[in-house]
Structure formats: structure tokens, C-alpha cells
Design a protein around this motif. Structure first.
Motif, PDB file in Angstrom:
ATOM      1  N   VAL A  58       8.795  16.954   5.862  1.00 56.64           N
ATOM      2  CA  VAL A  58       8.379  16.581   4.510  1.00 56.64           C
ATOM      3  C   VAL A  58       6.854  16.561   4.460  1.00 56.64           C
ATOM      4  O   VAL A  58       6.200  15.846   5.228  1.00 56.64           O
ATOM      5  N   HIS A  59       6.294  17.368   3.577  1.00 56.57           N
ATOM      6  CA  HIS A  59       4.848  17.432   3.394  1.00 56.57           C
ATOM      7  C   HIS A  59       4.470  16.531   2.218  1.00 56.57           C
ATOM      8  O   HIS A  59       4.912  16.748   1.087  1.00 56.57           O
ATOM      9  N   PHE A  60       3.687  15.511   2.490  1.00 56.55           N
ATOM     10  CA  PHE A  60       3.253  14.556   1.471  1.00 56.55           C
ATOM     11  C   PHE A  60       1.879  14.976   0.952  1.00 56.55           C
ATOM     12  O   PHE A  60       0.907  15.046   1.713  1.00 56.55           O
ATOM     13  N   HIS A  61       1.811  15.258  -0.333  1.00 56.06           N
ATOM     14  CA  HIS A  61       0.562  15.679  -0.965  1.00 56.06           C
ATOM     15  C   HIS A  61      -0.001  14.471  -1.717  1.00 56.06           C
ATOM     16  O   HIS A  61       0.612  13.971  -2.664  1.00 56.06           O
ATOM     17  N   ILE A  62      -1.167  14.032  -1.306  1.00 56.20           N
ATOM     18  CA  ILE A  62      -1.760  12.818  -1.849  1.00 56.20           C
ATOM     19  C   ILE A  62      -2.939  13.167  -2.756  1.00 56.20           C
ATOM     20  O   ILE A  62      -3.872  13.858  -2.348  1.00 56.20           O
ATOM     21  N   SER A  63      -2.878  12.689  -4.005  1.00 57.91           N
ATOM     22  CA  SER A  63      -3.977  12.870  -4.954  1.00 57.91           C
ATOM     23  C   SER A  63      -4.741  11.556  -5.061  1.00 57.91           C
ATOM     24  O   SER A  63      -4.140  10.494  -5.239  1.00 57.91           O
ATOM     25  N   VAL A  64      -6.068  11.630  -4.947  1.00 54.20           N
ATOM     26  CA  VAL A  64      -6.900  10.426  -4.979  1.00 54.20           C
ATOM     27  C   VAL A  64      -8.091  10.650  -5.901  1.00 54.20           C
ATOM     28  O   VAL A  64      -8.491  11.791  -6.168  1.00 54.20           O
ATOM     29  N   LEU A  79      -0.437   4.128   3.909  1.00 54.92           N
ATOM     30  CA  LEU A  79       0.620   3.602   3.047  1.00 54.92           C
ATOM     31  C   LEU A  79       1.835   4.528   3.006  1.00 54.92           C
ATOM     32  O   LEU A  79       2.984   4.077   3.040  1.00 54.92           O
ATOM     33  N   VAL A  80       1.574   5.831   2.946  1.00 55.91           N
ATOM     34  CA  VAL A  80       2.669   6.802   2.932  1.00 55.91           C
ATOM     35  C   VAL A  80       3.428   6.764   4.256  1.00 55.91           C
ATOM     36  O   VAL A  80       4.669   6.757   4.280  1.00 55.91           O
ATOM     37  N   ASP A  81       2.707   6.722   5.380  1.00 55.17           N
ATOM     38  CA  ASP A  81       3.352   6.645   6.689  1.00 55.17           C
ATOM     39  C   ASP A  81       4.247   5.410   6.783  1.00 55.17           C
ATOM     40  O   ASP A  81       5.372   5.476   7.286  1.00 55.17           O
ATOM     41  N   ALA A  82       3.729   4.276   6.299  1.00 54.90           N
ATOM     42  CA  ALA A  82       4.491   3.027   6.372  1.00 54.90           C
ATOM     43  C   ALA A  82       5.729   3.090   5.487  1.00 54.90           C
ATOM     44  O   ALA A  82       6.828   2.709   5.894  1.00 54.90           O
ATOM     45  N   ALA A  83       5.550   3.580   4.252  1.00 57.12           N
ATOM     46  CA  ALA A  83       6.671   3.662   3.322  1.00 57.12           C
ATOM     47  C   ALA A  83       7.735   4.630   3.831  1.00 57.12           C
ATOM     48  O   ALA A  83       8.935   4.349   3.778  1.00 57.12           O
ATOM     49  N   ALA A  84       7.302   5.794   4.319  1.00 56.43           N
ATOM     50  CA  ALA A  84       8.253   6.778   4.843  1.00 56.43           C
ATOM     51  C   ALA A  84       8.938   6.250   6.097  1.00 56.43           C
ATOM     52  O   ALA A  84      10.112   6.527   6.342  1.00 56.43           O
ATOM     53  N   GLY A  85       8.209   5.486   6.898  1.00 54.38           N
ATOM     54  CA  GLY A  85       8.812   4.874   8.079  1.00 54.38           C
ATOM     55  C   GLY A  85       9.947   3.944   7.704  1.00 54.38           C
ATOM     56  O   GLY A  85      10.988   3.901   8.365  1.00 54.38           O
ATOM     57  N   GLU A  86       9.773   3.203   6.617  1.00 53.56           N
ATOM     58  CA  GLU A  86      10.840   2.334   6.131  1.00 53.56           C
ATOM     59  C   GLU A  86      12.043   3.137   5.643  1.00 53.56           C
ATOM     60  O   GLU A  86      13.166   2.639   5.633  1.00 53.56           O
ATOM     61  N   GLY A 111      -3.075  15.186   2.885  1.00 48.82           N
ATOM     62  CA  GLY A 111      -2.122  14.093   2.990  1.00 48.82           C
ATOM     63  C   GLY A 111      -1.600  13.939   4.397  1.00 48.82           C
ATOM     64  O   GLY A 111      -2.356  13.698   5.332  1.00 48.82           O
ATOM     65  N   CYS A 112      -0.291  14.130   4.567  1.00 47.61           N
ATOM     66  CA  CYS A 112       0.306  14.040   5.899  1.00 47.61           C
ATOM     67  C   CYS A 112       1.670  14.717   5.882  1.00 47.61           C
ATOM     68  O   CYS A 112       2.211  15.059   4.831  1.00 47.61           O
ATOM     69  N   MET A 139      10.420   4.295  -2.232  1.00 46.12           N
ATOM     70  CA  MET A 139       9.476   3.682  -1.306  1.00 46.12           C
ATOM     71  C   MET A 139       8.051   4.151  -1.589  1.00 46.12           C
ATOM     72  O   MET A 139       7.099   3.366  -1.503  1.00 46.12           O
ATOM     73  N   LEU A 140       7.889   5.421  -1.938  1.00 40.40           N
ATOM     74  CA  LEU A 140       6.554   5.952  -2.232  1.00 40.40           C
ATOM     75  C   LEU A 140       5.999   5.371  -3.529  1.00 40.40           C
ATOM     76  O   LEU A 140       4.791   5.098  -3.629  1.00 40.40           O
ATOM     77  N   ARG A 141       6.858   5.166  -4.522  1.00 36.77           N
ATOM     78  CA  ARG A 141       6.392   4.554  -5.771  1.00 36.77           C
ATOM     79  C   ARG A 141       5.858   3.144  -5.516  1.00 36.77           C
ATOM     80  O   ARG A 141       4.834   2.739  -6.062  1.00 36.77           O
ATOM     81  N   ASP A 142       6.556   2.412  -4.656  1.00 35.77           N
ATOM     82  CA  ASP A 142       6.118   1.053  -4.332  1.00 35.77           C
ATOM     83  C   ASP A 142       4.808   1.050  -3.557  1.00 35.77           C
ATOM     84  O   ASP A 142       4.072   0.057  -3.581  1.00 35.77           O
ATOM     85  N   ALA A 143       4.516   2.155  -2.864  1.00 33.91           N
ATOM     86  CA  ALA A 143       3.324   2.212  -2.022  1.00 33.91           C
ATOM     87  C   ALA A 143       2.083   2.683  -2.767  1.00 33.91           C
ATOM     88  O   ALA A 143       0.965   2.518  -2.271  1.00 33.91           O
ATOM     89  N   GLU A 144       2.245   3.264  -3.938  1.00 37.03           N
ATOM     90  CA  GLU A 144       1.107   3.821  -4.658  1.00 37.03           C
ATOM     91  C   GLU A 144       0.155   2.727  -5.132  1.00 37.03           C
ATOM     92  O   GLU A 144       0.574   1.618  -5.453  1.00 37.03           O
ATOM     93  N   ILE A 145      -1.121   3.059  -5.157  1.00 37.11           N
ATOM     94  CA  ILE A 145      -2.156   2.152  -5.642  1.00 37.11           C
ATOM     95  C   ILE A 145      -2.888   2.834  -6.792  1.00 37.11           C
ATOM     96  O   ILE A 145      -2.825   4.063  -6.944  1.00 37.11           O
ATOM     97  N   PRO A 146      -3.568   2.063  -7.636  1.00 38.96           N
ATOM     98  CA  PRO A 146      -4.235   2.644  -8.814  1.00 38.96           C
ATOM     99  C   PRO A 146      -5.153   3.802  -8.454  1.00 38.96           C
ATOM    100  O   PRO A 146      -5.912   3.735  -7.477  1.00 38.96           O
ATOM    101  N   GLY A 147      -5.057   4.858  -9.230  1.00 37.89           N
ATOM    102  CA  GLY A 147      -5.903   6.018  -9.016  1.00 37.89           C
ATOM    103  C   GLY A 147      -5.369   7.006  -8.006  1.00 37.89           C
ATOM    104  O   GLY A 147      -6.017   8.020  -7.727  1.00 37.89           O
TER     105      GLY A 147
END
Length: 339
Positions: free
Chosen positions: A53-59, A71-78, A90-91, A108-116
Motif C-alpha cells: 500500500v502506497h500512502f500519498h501524503i499531502s501537506v 501518524l500514517v505508520d501508527a494508524a496503519a500498524g493498528e 509519503g510511505c 484509521m487514516l481519517r482519525d490520524a489526519e491533522i489540519p492542513g
């Protein structure tokens, strides 16, 4: 200087880290507190089916990217992911195909997202291939385990060479899309551990049998019965094949995970598990339920930094250490079931 983004991100990361730490303990890569383990490559070569799974992170700013990676690593780990690699945008994460739940991961990823910041992901399969092609083509040199046992390449060893091997126990291995020829440090240590407590007349369990090398060795050392299982169908077939070419007929091999133990009657005097830290922590309760009092649990597939969470779990289950092996950075431990 107070920066709202950094402070809020710290609080967010801290909450997830506490939750993950309770489940996984410290990881092995860069002292990060996420369920990442270095020996993932060992599991890939075992032939298990995985998703990439390729996680594409926009910041909004570059400083947010490393925080979001964590945050993504932790959420995906869960969500069941076992290993991660850093990518430019990303990762990348790896998860067993049977454990992948797209809806759970999205939640899990929705819960891990932060503003922006936002995260999207794409999924692909790890292609099935013969990870042991080099072994099958070129073979491997005989591996001696003390003075009593030698592991040799069945397909590339002539009768003349076999006759020159002086060890009383000779095990021929043909690797067919499975890990476990005896060349890896953890396999060697497990074979050494099997020479400790007498196996004569004992019932043995082999979790994650791969080529069947440990099961066959246990039989050659006197075990009356071995039950082996692996989630990889290639490994199941390879174990059966290698048992046959070594003249062993007292090994039962099943496809599945620790849940199959609920369908197997009786207790075991010896349990062998050469996997990785996370799976060992998860499965030790199951091992405890089928390990007889005074029986031995032999574990490997982990590093020095993993010993504390494993021994903490063992203590809770009434298991105490008997012997420890080191080979390079790898560790194996023999435990005894006290109650």
C-alpha cells in the motif's frame, strides 16, 4: 515559540503512540515506537501473500511530512500492517493479504489526519515468485549444527559427497518457494536449541514450518509426533515434500494460523516458533494453552531490542528463560512452562 500546528500535532501523535505502544512495544527501526520490524524481508521470502500500500501524503508545509509519516505508520500498524518504507511523497506499507481491510484502514487514516494534511493510498499485490531461485539453481554449502547434524542441499549433493559427511543426522532440503534452508541465523539457532532438552518420545508443535526443516530435525532427534502449520500454502507443500524425501512420516502439516490449534487435540511438550516479534507476542497465548507443564517454548526471529516485551509476555504466562542464543544481531530463547 508557540506554534499551534506543532503543538496540536504533538498531542495527536502522543495519543496514537500511547495506544500503539500498548499493543506493540518498541520497534526495531530507528528506535521508532511503531510496529515495524527489520526481519520483514525474512517473511517475504517465506512466500506469504502480501499487499503493498502506497500512502500519498499531502501537506501544507514540508515540516508536516515527517509527522504525518509517523501518524500514517501508527494508524496503519493498528490496522494490521507489519512494515513500512519511507517514500518521497509519503510511505509504503506491507500487510498480509488475508488481513487487509480497506474500510478499516480508511477509518484509521481519517482519525490520524491533522489540519492542513490529507492521505490517500493505492493498493497492489506482491507478485508471487520463486524467492529461492538462486538456491534451486546454485544450491548451498552443507551447514553443520554441532557435531551431530548437517543440513545439505538435496538437489545438488551427490551420493559421494553425502557419504563424506560424518554427522550422524543428515537432513536434505529442497527449497520450493519457502524460507528455511538453515542458512539464516534464526534457523541455525533454533536447530541448536533443539539439541538442548531431550525430544525422545515427545510431541512437538512447529509454528511457521516453511521448508519443514525444524519439524524434520525434531523427528530425527526422537520426537514421536510433530504437528506443523503455516499460513503459506507453498510452505505446507514444501514441508510435506521434504519430510517425504527424508523418510519422515510422523509430521502432520496444516495450512493456517494459530487459530487451527483450537481444532487440534492434546498438548505438546515442545513448541517451536521462528517468526517475528509481533506475531510471537500475538500467538504466545495460544502456545501457552497447548504447552504442557514443564514443556519448552523455543522462539526466534527477533533482535535484542525485542527481548523485553517478549519476556514480559512470557512472565505473565508463567514461562521462564532456560537458555539464550545469539547469532549476529539475531536472538533465540528457550523458555520452560512452569505452571
Amino acid at each position: 515559540i508557540y506554534t499551534p500546528f506543532l503543538f496540536d500535532s504533538f498531542i495527536h501523535v502522543t495519543k496514537i503512540v500511547i495506544n500503539v505502544l500498548q499493543n506493540y512495544g518498541f520497534s526495531l527501526i530507528h528506535d521508532t515506537i511503531f510496529p515495524i520490524f527489520f526481519n520483514f524481508a525474512v517473511k517475504i521470502v517465506k512466500g506469504m501473500k502480501y499487499k503493498i500500500v502506497h500512502f500519498h501524503i499531502s501537506v501544507d508545509s514540508p515540516e508536516q511530512l515527517p509527522i504525518m509519516r509517523d501518524l500514517v505508520d501508527a494508524a496503519a500498524g493498528e490496522a494490521g500492517f507489519e512494515a513500512f518504507e519511507e517514500a518521497e511523497d509519503g510511505c509504503t506499507g506491507y500487510i498480509q493479504e488475508r488481513l487487509f481491510d480497506k474500510e478499516l484502514l480508511s477509518e484509521m487514516l481519517r482519525d490520524a489526519e491533522i489540519p492542513g494534511c490529507s492521505v490517500t493510498f493505492t493498493v497492489s499485490d506482491v507478485p508471487d515468485q520463486d524467492w529461492n531461485a538462486a538456491w534451486e539453481k546454485d544450491g548451498f554449502d552443507p551447514i553443520e549444527i554441532g557435531d551431530e547434524m548437517v543440513i545439505y542441499d538435496k538437489a545438488h549433493t551427490s551420493e559421494e559427497k553425502l557419504a563424506r559427511m560424518v554427522a550422524p543426522i543428515k537432513i536434505g532440503i529442497e527449497a520450493r518457494n519457502a524460507f528455511g534452508t538453515g542458512t539464516h541465523e534464526t534457523t541455525r539457532m533454533m536447530l541448536q536449541a533443539l539439541h538442548g532438552p531431550s525430544l525422545e518420545g515427545k510431541r512437538v508443535l512447529d509454528r511457521g514450518c516453511a521448508t519443514g526443516i525444524l519439524s524434520i530435525a525434531a523427528t530425527k532427534l526422537g520426537a514421536r509426533e510433530v504437528v506443523a502449520y503455516d499460513i503459506d500454502d507453498w510452505s505446507v507443500e514444501n514441508t510435506r515434500h521434504n519430510a517425504q524425501i527424508n523418510g519422515v512420516d510422523n509430521i502432520e502439516v496444516y495450512e493456517g494460523d494459530a487459530n487451527i490449534l483450537s481444532h487440534i487435540n492434546g498438548m505438546f511438550e515442545v513448541v517451536m516458533a521462528n517468526i517475528n516479534r509481533n506475531i510471537l507476542l500475538h500467538d504466545m497465548d495460544c502456545f501457552d494453552q497447548v504447552l504442557s507443564v514443564g514443556g519448552h517454548l523455543m522462539i526466534s526471529g527477533f533482535y535484542e531490542d525485542d527481548i523485553l516485551p517478549l519476556m514480559t509476555k512470557a512472565s505473565v504466562l508463567g514461562l521462564s528463560e532456560v537458555k539464550r542464543f545469539h547469532d549476529g544481531d539475531w536472538v533465540a530463547i528457550v523458555l520452560v512452562h512452569n505452571a
